[in-house]
Design a protein around this motif. Sequence first.
Motif, PDB file in Angstrom:
ATOM      1  N   ILE A  49       0.802  -1.331   0.113  1.00 20.91           N
ATOM      2  CA  ILE A  49       0.035   0.008   0.055  1.00 20.91           C
ATOM      3  C   ILE A  49       0.866   1.469  -0.030  1.00 20.91           C
ATOM      4  CG2 ILE A  49      -1.488   1.310   1.570  1.00 20.91           C
ATOM      5  CD1 ILE A  49      -3.007  -1.311   2.233  1.00 20.91           C
ATOM      6  N   ARG A  50       1.957   1.129   0.545  1.00 23.42           N
ATOM      7  CA  ARG A  50       2.779   2.484   0.679  1.00 23.42           C
ATOM      8  C   ARG A  50       3.016   3.063  -0.636  1.00 23.42           C
ATOM      9  NH1 ARG A  50       5.836  -0.917   4.688  1.00 23.42           N
ATOM     10  NH2 ARG A  50       5.452   0.187   6.563  1.00 23.42           N
ATOM     11  N   GLY A  51       3.408   2.418  -1.590  1.00 19.67           N
ATOM     12  CA  GLY A  51       3.598   2.814  -3.072  1.00 19.67           C
ATOM     13  C   GLY A  51       2.626   2.601  -4.026  1.00 19.67           C
ATOM     14  N   ALA A  52       1.414   2.317  -3.539  1.00 24.95           N
ATOM     15  CA  ALA A  52       0.323   1.872  -4.406  1.00 24.95           C
ATOM     16  C   ALA A  52      -0.252   3.159  -5.283  1.00 24.95           C
ATOM     17  CB  ALA A  52      -0.812   1.256  -3.743  1.00 24.95           C
ATOM     18  N   LEU A  53       0.213   4.293  -4.911  1.00 24.92           N
ATOM     19  CA  LEU A  53      -0.427   5.463  -5.614  1.00 24.92           C
ATOM     20  C   LEU A  53       0.520   6.235  -6.702  1.00 24.92           C
ATOM     21  CD1 LEU A  53      -2.222   7.411  -2.742  1.00 24.92           C
ATOM     22  CD2 LEU A  53      -3.096   5.711  -4.369  1.00 24.92           C
ATOM     23  N   GLY A  54       1.826   5.523  -6.869  1.00 29.54           N
ATOM     24  CA  GLY A  54       2.565   5.902  -7.837  1.00 29.54           C
ATOM     25  C   GLY A  54       2.153   6.176  -9.393  1.00 29.54           C
ATOM     26  N   ALA A  55       1.082   5.459  -9.726  1.00 30.65           N
ATOM     27  CA  ALA A  55       0.551   5.910 -10.919  1.00 30.65           C
ATOM     28  C   ALA A  55      -0.724   6.542 -11.151  1.00 30.65           C
ATOM     29  CB  ALA A  55       0.375   4.293 -11.755  1.00 30.65           C
ATOM     30  N   LEU A  56      -1.159   6.838  -9.813  1.00 29.23           N
ATOM     31  CA  LEU A  56      -2.488   7.796  -9.771  1.00 29.23           C
ATOM     32  C   LEU A  56      -2.420   9.210 -10.251  1.00 29.23           C
ATOM     33  CD1 LEU A  56      -5.457   7.258  -9.021  1.00 29.23           C
ATOM     34  CD2 LEU A  56      -4.984   8.011  -6.664  1.00 29.23           C
ATOM     35  N   ASP A  57      -3.456   9.501 -11.035  1.00 31.40           N
ATOM     36  CA  ASP A  57      -3.360  10.824 -11.728  1.00 31.40           C
ATOM     37  C   ASP A  57      -4.398  11.467 -10.668  1.00 31.40           C
ATOM     38  OD1 ASP A  57      -4.245  13.241 -12.547  1.00 31.40           O
ATOM     39  OD2 ASP A  57      -3.902  12.461 -14.738  1.00 31.40           O
ATOM     40  N   PHE A  58      -3.965  12.442  -9.701  1.00 30.54           N
ATOM     41  CA  PHE A  58      -4.873  13.105  -8.693  1.00 30.54           C
ATOM     42  C   PHE A  58      -5.746  14.044  -9.313  1.00 30.54           C
ATOM     43  CE2 PHE A  58      -1.293  11.489  -6.079  1.00 30.54           C
ATOM     44  CZ  PHE A  58      -1.976  10.929  -5.276  1.00 30.54           C
ATOM     45  N   GLU A  59      -5.626  14.586 -10.391  1.00 27.67           N
ATOM     46  CA  GLU A  59      -6.392  15.553 -11.115  1.00 27.67           C
ATOM     47  C   GLU A  59      -7.732  14.554 -11.760  1.00 27.67           C
ATOM     48  OE1 GLU A  59      -4.472  17.931 -13.931  1.00 27.67           O
ATOM     49  OE2 GLU A  59      -3.240  18.824 -12.304  1.00 27.67           O
ATOM     50  N   ALA A  60      -7.020  13.637 -12.440  1.00 29.98           N
ATOM     51  CA  ALA A  60      -8.464  12.649 -12.717  1.00 29.98           C
ATOM     52  C   ALA A  60      -8.971  12.047 -11.858  1.00 29.98           C
ATOM     53  CB  ALA A  60      -7.643  11.618 -13.472  1.00 29.98           C
ATOM     54  N   PHE A  61      -8.876  11.835 -10.615  1.00 25.54           N
ATOM     55  CA  PHE A  61      -9.255  11.683  -9.492  1.00 25.54           C
ATOM     56  C   PHE A  61     -10.353  12.445  -8.790  1.00 25.54           C
ATOM     57  CE2 PHE A  61     -10.559  11.442  -4.898  1.00 25.54           C
ATOM     58  CZ  PHE A  61     -10.582  10.032  -4.778  1.00 25.54           C
ATOM     59  N   ASP A  62     -10.099  13.697  -8.726  1.00 28.44           N
ATOM     60  CA  ASP A  62     -10.793  14.701  -8.508  1.00 28.44           C
ATOM     61  C   ASP A  62     -12.027  15.044  -9.608  1.00 28.44           C
ATOM     62  OD1 ASP A  62      -9.362  15.234  -6.363  1.00 28.44           O
ATOM     63  OD2 ASP A  62      -8.261  16.858  -6.963  1.00 28.44           O
ATOM     64  N   ALA A  63     -11.404  15.005 -10.730  1.00 30.26           N
ATOM     65  CA  ALA A  63     -12.680  14.979 -11.954  1.00 30.26           C
ATOM     66  C   ALA A  63     -13.578  13.884 -11.990  1.00 30.26           C
ATOM     67  CB  ALA A  63     -11.839  15.303 -13.169  1.00 30.26           C
ATOM     68  N   ALA A  64     -13.371  12.634 -11.505  1.00 31.66           N
ATOM     69  CA  ALA A  64     -14.022  11.706 -11.472  1.00 31.66           C
ATOM     70  C   ALA A  64     -14.992  11.740 -10.373  1.00 31.66           C
ATOM     71  CB  ALA A  64     -13.444  10.419 -11.172  1.00 31.66           C
ATOM     72  N   ALA A  65     -14.595  12.435  -9.297  1.00 32.43           N
ATOM     73  CA  ALA A  65     -15.237  12.622  -7.984  1.00 32.43           C
ATOM     74  C   ALA A  65     -16.504  13.613  -8.460  1.00 32.43           C
ATOM     75  CB  ALA A  65     -14.505  12.890  -6.998  1.00 32.43           C
ATOM     76  N   ARG A  66     -16.042  14.615  -8.996  1.00 33.91           N
ATOM     77  CA  ARG A  66     -17.018  15.656  -9.522  1.00 33.91           C
ATOM     78  C   ARG A  66     -18.144  15.070 -10.402  1.00 33.91           C
ATOM     79  NH1 ARG A  66     -12.243  18.836  -9.947  1.00 33.91           N
ATOM     80  NH2 ARG A  66     -12.288  18.574 -12.040  1.00 33.91           N
ATOM     81  N   GLY A  67     -17.577  14.224 -11.360  1.00 31.47           N
ATOM     82  CA  GLY A  67     -18.626  13.722 -12.121  1.00 31.47           C
ATOM     83  C   GLY A  67     -19.708  12.843 -11.535  1.00 31.47           C
ATOM     84  N   ILE A  68     -19.219  11.915 -10.743  1.00 30.01           N
ATOM     85  CA  ILE A  68     -19.990  11.039  -9.890  1.00 30.01           C
ATOM     86  C   ILE A  68     -21.204  11.933  -9.241  1.00 30.01           C
ATOM     87  CG2 ILE A  68     -20.266   9.369  -8.158  1.00 30.01           C
ATOM     88  CD1 ILE A  68     -17.498   8.202  -9.424  1.00 30.01           C
ATOM     89  N   ARG A  69     -20.583  13.089  -8.282  1.00 31.47           N
ATOM     90  CA  ARG A  69     -21.276  13.828  -7.526  1.00 31.47           C
ATOM     91  C   ARG A  69     -22.545  14.680  -8.430  1.00 31.47           C
ATOM     92  NH1 ARG A  69     -17.849  17.882  -6.533  1.00 31.47           N
ATOM     93  NH2 ARG A  69     -16.854  16.362  -4.954  1.00 31.47           N
ATOM     94  N   ASN A  70     -22.356  15.014  -9.499  1.00 30.78           N
ATOM     95  CA  ASN A  70     -23.450  15.637 -10.350  1.00 30.78           C
ATOM     96  C   ASN A  70     -23.922  15.017 -11.408  1.00 30.78           C
ATOM     97  OD1 ASN A  70     -22.221  18.269  -9.062  1.00 30.78           O
ATOM     98  ND2 ASN A  70     -20.525  18.365 -10.544  1.00 30.78           N
ATOM     99  N   CYS A  71     -23.619  13.511 -11.543  1.00 23.56           N
ATOM    100  CA  CYS A  71     -24.194  12.877 -12.502  1.00 23.56           C
ATOM    101  C   CYS A  71     -25.644  12.373 -12.068  1.00 23.56           C
ATOM    102  CB  CYS A  71     -23.646  11.431 -12.776  1.00 23.56           C
ATOM    103  SG  CYS A  71     -23.774  10.449 -11.347  1.00 23.56           S
ATOM    104  N   SER A  72     -26.450  12.122 -13.516  1.00 21.55           N
ATOM    105  CA  SER A  72     -27.936  12.210 -13.303  1.00 21.55           C
ATOM    106  C   SER A  72     -27.967  10.643 -12.954  1.00 21.55           C
ATOM    107  CB  SER A  72     -28.685  12.473 -14.692  1.00 21.55           C
ATOM    108  OG  SER A  72     -28.350  13.813 -14.909  1.00 21.55           O
ATOM    109  N   ARG A  73     -27.090   9.888 -13.350  1.00 18.16           N
ATOM    110  CA  ARG A  73     -27.413   8.328 -13.148  1.00 18.16           C
ATOM    111  C   ARG A  73     -26.160   7.621 -13.207  1.00 18.16           C
ATOM    112  NH1 ARG A  73     -30.041   4.729 -18.103  1.00 18.16           N
ATOM    113  NH2 ARG A  73     -30.084   2.414 -16.844  1.00 18.16           N
TER     114      ARG A  73
END
Length: 285
Positions: A110-134
């Motif tokens: 787990i310590r190194g698991a986020l090495g490939a994660l795009d945090f901007e993509a994560f934030d955009a995904a969260a916004r999309g889910i928050r505002n989605c119709s379905r």
Amino acid sequence: MNDVASPPLGGTRSLLQSQVPALVPSERRVAQVCIDAPQLVAEMSVADLAERAEVSPATVVRACKSMGFGGFQRLRELLIRDQAAQPAGPVPEAGVHLVERMFERAISGIRGALGALDFEAFDAAARGIRNCSRLLIVGNGASLAAAQSIALHFLTSGKLCENPVDIVTQHIAAKLLKPGDVCLAVSDSGMNHFTLRSAKLAAENGATVVAITSYGRSDLADVADHALVAGADFHSWNDSSLTGNIVQMLLLSALHSAALGSAPDAIASRAEAADEVLTMVSPEV
């Protein structure tokens, strides 16, 4: 993806793991040496690594560029930097219970698991889910449990979502998505045919596709609007332990929290859900 020139401390090995499937065989040998012996590679020259991987120096340079590092020197700098993130030492095998060893290995991964994660993509995904119709959540095979679990969390937070288990129903639901809807596709390999089909159908109809996968160059990541990549390092475990879903579940839980965690309506919905659960598990007075 994050700028691979600056993965988080301790995350370079995980980033390498997430890139391996997309490399040609000669480049893959270079990456595998770096994954298997990062401390040694940190002290090597291009020629040393080429000899160890049984490739030419030009292949080493090409492999580094293919993985987004620009060159070997940058990769080497990151491997040197990551030594500071290493734990003091492994838990000794003798006298240590199996449970302790399993947990220690998971913590290390787990310590190194986020090495490939795009945090901007994560934030955009969260916004999309928050505002989605379905919201449609799909996952099959080993990723089915993670998909079902996070669907329940979204539901108890008041976010109406679909999580069909039947593959035909998944594809029909994805086909009926529209712009403004979100398909959250969970596939560790990013290559599950059924999950990939749902993601493609959703994308074709203008819905936003969010992918949870371990590999940044997988087919699912290519289809997704937001590819959230983490956890490839767990695949170095050569045993039957069911650990790959640990990072998957953590990432999904973080996505749920980012999308709905502090919303007043979500908090109220979770309280109502908790009350309902209590009526089911508490004995009648």
